[in-house]
Enzyme design. Structure first.
Site, PDB file in Angstrom:
ATOM      1  N   LYS A   1      49.486  72.650  50.065  1.00 46.16           N
ATOM      2  CA  LYS A   1      50.756  72.189  49.486  1.00 46.16           C
ATOM      3  C   LYS A   1      50.555  71.494  48.145  1.00 46.16           C
ATOM      4  O   LYS A   1      51.230  71.817  47.176  1.00 46.16           O
ATOM      5  CB  LYS A   1      51.448  71.191  50.430  1.00 46.16           C
ATOM      6  CG  LYS A   1      52.085  71.804  51.646  1.00 46.16           C
ATOM      7  CD  LYS A   1      53.103  70.857  52.281  1.00 46.16           C
ATOM      8  CE  LYS A   1      52.523  69.513  52.663  1.00 46.16           C
ATOM      9  NZ  LYS A   1      51.583  69.566  53.791  1.00 46.16           N
TER      10      LYS A   1
ATOM     11  N   ARG B   1      60.250  65.727  57.091  1.00 44.85           N
ATOM     12  CA  ARG B   1      59.468  66.272  58.195  1.00 44.85           C
ATOM     13  C   ARG B   1      60.290  66.453  59.457  1.00 44.85           C
ATOM     14  O   ARG B   1      59.829  67.062  60.409  1.00 44.85           O
ATOM     15  CB  ARG B   1      58.295  65.353  58.518  1.00 44.85           C
ATOM     16  CG  ARG B   1      57.212  65.432  57.477  1.00 44.85           C
ATOM     17  CD  ARG B   1      55.928  64.843  57.969  1.00 44.85           C
ATOM     18  NE  ARG B   1      54.893  65.096  56.967  1.00 44.85           N
ATOM     19  CZ  ARG B   1      53.668  64.605  57.033  1.00 44.85           C
ATOM     20  NH1 ARG B   1      53.330  63.848  58.041  1.00 44.85           N
ATOM     21  NH2 ARG B   1      52.788  64.883  56.098  1.00 44.85           N
TER      22      ARG B   1
ATOM     23  N   ARG C   1      37.407  69.203  51.399  1.00 43.38           N
ATOM     24  CA  ARG C   1      38.402  68.507  50.572  1.00 43.38           C
ATOM     25  C   ARG C   1      37.965  67.109  50.164  1.00 43.38           C
ATOM     26  O   ARG C   1      37.476  66.332  50.976  1.00 43.38           O
ATOM     27  CB  ARG C   1      39.742  68.416  51.318  1.00 43.38           C
ATOM     28  CG  ARG C   1      40.781  69.391  50.787  1.00 43.38           C
ATOM     29  CD  ARG C   1      42.064  69.321  51.584  1.00 43.38           C
ATOM     30  NE  ARG C   1      42.836  68.143  51.240  1.00 43.38           N
ATOM     31  CZ  ARG C   1      44.081  68.183  50.758  1.00 43.38           C
ATOM     32  NH1 ARG C   1      44.689  69.329  50.575  1.00 43.38           N
ATOM     33  NH2 ARG C   1      44.706  67.082  50.478  1.00 43.38           N
TER      34      ARG C   1
ATOM     35  N   ARG D   1      39.427  61.477  52.519  1.00 45.06           N
ATOM     36  CA  ARG D   1      40.439  60.622  53.118  1.00 45.06           C
ATOM     37  C   ARG D   1      40.205  60.465  54.605  1.00 45.06           C
ATOM     38  O   ARG D   1      39.832  61.414  55.287  1.00 45.06           O
ATOM     39  CB  ARG D   1      41.832  61.203  52.871  1.00 45.06           C
ATOM     40  CG  ARG D   1      42.448  60.717  51.577  1.00 45.06           C
ATOM     41  CD  ARG D   1      43.671  61.491  51.192  1.00 45.06           C
ATOM     42  NE  ARG D   1      44.458  61.957  52.326  1.00 45.06           N
ATOM     43  CZ  ARG D   1      45.489  62.771  52.208  1.00 45.06           C
ATOM     44  NH1 ARG D   1      45.855  63.192  51.025  1.00 45.06           N
ATOM     45  NH2 ARG D   1      46.153  63.162  53.262  1.00 45.06           N
TER      46      ARG D   1
ATOM     47  N   ARG E   1      46.989  65.837  63.717  1.00 42.87           N
ATOM     48  CA  ARG E   1      48.088  65.996  62.755  1.00 42.87           C
ATOM     49  C   ARG E   1      48.703  67.393  62.851  1.00 42.87           C
ATOM     50  O   ARG E   1      49.914  67.555  62.720  1.00 42.87           O
ATOM     51  CB  ARG E   1      47.594  65.735  61.331  1.00 42.87           C
ATOM     52  CG  ARG E   1      47.391  64.255  61.029  1.00 42.87           C
ATOM     53  CD  ARG E   1      46.605  64.067  59.745  1.00 42.87           C
ATOM     54  NE  ARG E   1      47.315  64.575  58.581  1.00 42.87           N
ATOM     55  CZ  ARG E   1      46.722  64.948  57.450  1.00 42.87           C
ATOM     56  NH1 ARG E   1      45.422  64.879  57.329  1.00 42.87           N
ATOM     57  NH2 ARG E   1      47.439  65.378  56.440  1.00 42.87           N
TER      58      ARG E   1
END
Ligand SMILES: [Zn+2]
Length: 211
Positions: free
Chosen positions: A13, A87, A126, A158, A169
């Protein structure tokens, strides 16, 4: 043009929104980044946010909407891409109200579909910049390993992108967003993009959807 970008964690995204921002000049608003900035503040709201985000749970609707409202008031944007919000159908309604009060509306919902396997592969690679929020990964490695191309800061992984939190998630995301997709499908706003493909193909599909 106001776009809502929907997709599971690490479906690309942020990367797609950055590309659209670069080519079209429409502001990429990552509510994740907005909230992370907020969570670093030593306020009551900041402390609560930090606690919720650390456990991989979703932030309450009102908190997200308030944070976004403040941001929109501050910047007064005509065209933007919302990444990570709304969301839930309730958030979508709150967003509709917020936009209506500004004489705006959602024009397009871009839905990224991605295989879990692909998501996991991408996650392990990432890294993000804690200063300017640039995102790096398999498709866009930094020029120098571990260092941000834009500002030179040391890149980090992260906390909520570690595999066990991400699996959680993905499950939370799938359960929570199904009614949201139904909400936008009913309004005829949804266009799908296969986000498991190469970045070039994903960009091509995304820009076609914007026409
Ligand atoms: Zn940076």
């Amino acid at each position: 043009m106001i776009i809502v970008l929907l997709g599971p964690p690490a479906s690309g995204k942020g990367t797609i929104a950055q590309e659209i921002e670069e080519k079209k000049g429409w502001k990429h608003i990552s509510t994740g980044d907005l909230l992370r900035d907020e969570a670093e503040k030593p306020t009551e709201r900041g402390k609560k946010l930090a606690e919720v985000m650390k456990t991989g749970n979703l932030v309450p609707d009102e908190t997200v909407t308030e944070t976004l409202k403040e941001f929109l008031q501050e910047h007064d944007l005509k065209s933007f891409i919302l990444d990570g919000y709304p969301r839930t159908p309730r958030q979508a309604e709150l967003l509709d109200q917020l936009l209506e009060s500004r004489g705006q509306k959602v024009d397009l919902v871009l839905r990224l579909k991605c295989l879990n396997k692909t998501i996991i592969e991408r996650i392990s690679s990432r890294r993000v910049c804690p200063q300017c929020h640039a995102v790096y990964g398999l498709n866009i490695p930094p020029k120098e390993e571990g260092k941000c191309d834009h500002c030179g800061s040391a890149l980090i992984q992260r906390e909520d992108e570690k595999p066990e939190t991400v699996l959680k998630r993905i499950k939370v995301y799938a359960n929570v967003t199904k009614p949201l997709i139904d909400y936008y499908e009913e309004k005829g706003l949804v266009k799908e993009v296969n986000a498991s493909l190469s970045l070039e193909e994903v960009f091509a599909q995304a820009f076609k959807a914007l026409e």
